[in-house]
Design a protein around this motif. Structure first.
Motif, short mmCIF file in Angstrom:
data_model
loop_
_atom_site.label_atom_id
_atom_site.label_comp_id
_atom_site.label_asym_id
_atom_site.label_seq_id
_atom_site.Cartn_x
_atom_site.Cartn_y
_atom_site.Cartn_z
N PRO A 128 17.76 33.82 24.02
CA PRO A 128 17.85 34.97 23.25
C PRO A 128 18.33 34.62 22.12
N GLU A 129 16.95 35.27 21.09
CA GLU A 129 17.54 34.87 19.62
C GLU A 129 18.74 35.89 18.97
N SER A 130 19.35 35.81 18.60
CA SER A 130 20.43 36.72 18.49
C SER A 130 21.89 36.57 19.42
N GLN A 131 21.66 36.00 20.82
CA GLN A 131 22.54 36.45 21.67
C GLN A 131 23.54 35.48 21.60
N GLY A 132 24.56 36.06 21.72
CA GLY A 132 25.99 35.37 21.02
C GLY A 132 26.65 35.76 22.92
N PRO A 133 27.91 35.10 22.45
CA PRO A 133 28.52 34.57 24.75
C PRO A 133 28.41 35.96 25.36
N GLY A 134 28.27 36.15 26.67
CA GLY A 134 28.29 37.27 27.43
C GLY A 134 27.04 37.33 27.88
N PRO A 135 27.28 38.36 28.77
CA PRO A 135 25.87 38.96 29.67
C PRO A 135 24.65 39.07 28.59
N ILE A 136 23.62 39.13 28.75
CA ILE A 136 22.17 39.46 27.89
C ILE A 136 22.09 40.23 27.17
N GLY A 137 21.91 40.66 25.77
CA GLY A 137 22.05 41.68 25.47
C GLY A 137 23.57 41.71 24.68
N GLN A 138 24.46 41.33 24.36
CA GLN A 138 25.37 41.33 24.48
C GLN A 138 26.72 41.90 24.87
N GLY A 139 26.65 42.55 26.28
CA GLY A 139 26.83 43.30 27.31
C GLY A 139 28.91 43.19 27.42
N VAL A 140 29.48 43.65 28.45
CA VAL A 140 30.28 43.46 28.92
C VAL A 140 30.96 42.44 30.16
N ALA A 141 31.44 41.58 28.96
CA ALA A 141 31.48 39.69 29.93
C ALA A 141 32.90 39.96 31.32
N ARG A 142 31.92 39.96 32.32
CA ARG A 142 33.42 40.27 33.34
C ARG A 142 33.79 38.78 34.09
N THR A 154 31.20 39.63 19.91
CA THR A 154 29.52 40.04 19.05
C THR A 154 29.76 38.72 18.62
N ALA A 155 30.75 37.24 18.93
CA ALA A 155 29.84 36.30 18.38
C ALA A 155 30.40 35.18 19.35
N PHE A 156 29.87 34.07 18.85
CA PHE A 156 31.03 33.33 19.74
C PHE A 156 32.15 32.84 18.68
N MET A 159 34.74 34.72 21.16
CA MET A 159 35.54 35.10 21.75
C MET A 159 36.89 33.85 21.86
N GLU A 160 36.03 32.28 20.84
CA GLU A 160 36.68 31.47 20.67
C GLU A 160 38.46 32.50 19.91
N ALA A 161 38.16 33.30 19.34
CA ALA A 161 40.15 33.66 18.90
C ALA A 161 40.26 34.28 19.94
N TRP A 162 39.81 35.21 20.54
CA TRP A 162 39.57 36.06 21.88
C TRP A 162 40.49 34.95 22.63
N LEU A 163 40.28 33.75 23.72
CA LEU A 163 40.92 33.12 23.66
C LEU A 163 41.74 32.07 23.23
N ASN A 164 41.79 32.10 22.13
CA ASN A 164 43.25 31.33 20.99
C ASN A 164 44.33 32.63 21.61
N PHE A 211 25.51 34.01 28.48
CA PHE A 211 25.99 32.78 28.09
C PHE A 211 26.82 32.13 27.21
N TYR A 212 26.99 31.12 28.36
CA TYR A 212 29.19 30.68 28.45
C TYR A 212 28.61 28.80 27.90
N PRO A 213 29.46 28.48 27.57
CA PRO A 213 29.80 26.79 27.36
C PRO A 213 29.58 26.55 27.96
N GLU A 214 28.93 25.58 28.74
CA GLU A 214 29.40 24.32 30.28
C GLU A 214 30.61 24.52 30.66
N LEU A 215 30.99 24.06 29.55
CA LEU A 215 32.87 23.80 30.03
C LEU A 215 33.67 24.83 31.19
N PHE A 216 32.85 26.13 30.87
CA PHE A 216 33.09 27.41 31.74
C PHE A 216 33.23 26.86 32.87
#
Length: 267
Positions: A128-142, A154-156, A159-164, A211-216
């Motif tokens: 979807p347009e403007s979809q960021g990482p996580g479940p559809i509609g920018q919900g809670v990633a579990r 809210t943006a890629f 997520m990268e900052a959180w992982l780092n 919606f995540y990178p394939e590497l995940f």
């Protein structure tokens, strides 16, 4: 308004559905966690404190966009939550799919090939347009990689900052992910996949999808290897062969999972 020859059948109330769930035969789960019960010949319900709206939305979106000759996704009929007993409980009412769970049968190359094709197909459905990482509609990633309470991005870059930030706990290296987002199941254990009579497959349990990178998903399958080596290795060989730079990123992705203690695997 219905005509004289038409009859309007009201939908069951949430109270009635809750009562039906409590009396229905158990298909999967236990009294201590989420439960899946058979409501009728055509309907099942999944309910519990670990059932959330994100699962319903993921499943609805996948159902609407996949090619059903490649992958069957159960249709969602209804989702609601109830807190009348003091704790929030989610109820997901969905289509019952006839078939055999893969964890109850001997796996073979044709079946695993069909699953690999379904995984690859799922990654091609529209983002979807403007979809960021996580479940559809920018919900809670579990699920895998994320803490038990989940996290919202809210943006890629978030997520990268959180992982780092998790990597910073144990090392100085940092992830620099330049990967497109695609729909990933992130829970490819065999108990969540049904082989139908026509030899097509159905994916159940969309709680950890998004919606995540394939590497995940590659990282997830590698960590599943000790539990189900033949299954995991086959899928890894039929999804993607990482480049050297991707291998470095995969090594770093193992750290957040360990920090979050998210190793809940099984076949």
């Amino acid at each position: 308004m219905p005509t004289d020859t038409e009859t309007t059948i009201p939908e069951p109330s949430e109270t009635l559905l809750i009562q039906m769930c409590e009396r229905a035969p158990l298909i999967a789960g236990s009294s201590f966690g989420n439960r899946t019960v058979r409501l009728s010949d055509t309907l099942v319900a999944k309910y519990g404190m670990g059932v959330w709206i994100e699962e319903a939305r993921n499943q609805e979106y996948a159902h609407a966009h996949v090619d059903r000759s490649i992958l069957h996704v159960p249709r969602v009929l209804r989702y609601f939550e109830d807190s009348s007993q003091g704790s929030r409980v989610g109820y997901l009412i969905m289509e019952y799919v006839h078939g055999t769970p893969l964890n109850s049968m001997e796996i073979n190359v044709p079946t695993m090939t069909t699953v690999a094709k379904a995984i690859n197909h799922l990654s091609t459905i529209p983002v979807p347009e403007s979809q960021g990482p996580g479940p559809i509609g920018q919900g809670v990633a579990r699920g895998y990689l994320w803490p038990p309470e989940g996290v919202i991005f809210t943006a890629f870059e978030d997520m990268e900052a959180w992982l780092n930030s998790r990597l910073a706990v144990v090392c100085e290296e940092r992830l620099n992910l330049s990967c497109p987002l695609a729909m990933r199941r992130m829970d490819l254990v065999r108990r969540n996949i049904i082989l139908k009579a026509d030899m097509s497959v159905c994916f159940l349990d969309w709680a950890f999808a998004g919606f995540y990178p394939e590497l995940f998903e590659i990282r997830y399958l590698r960590d599943l290897l000790p539990e189900d080596p033949i299954w995991s290795e086959f899928l890894l060989n039929h999804i993607h062969h990482p480049t050297p730079d991707e291998e470095q990123a995969l090594a770093l992705l193992a750290v957040p999972a360990a920090v979050n203690e998210r190793y809940f695997f099984g076949t």
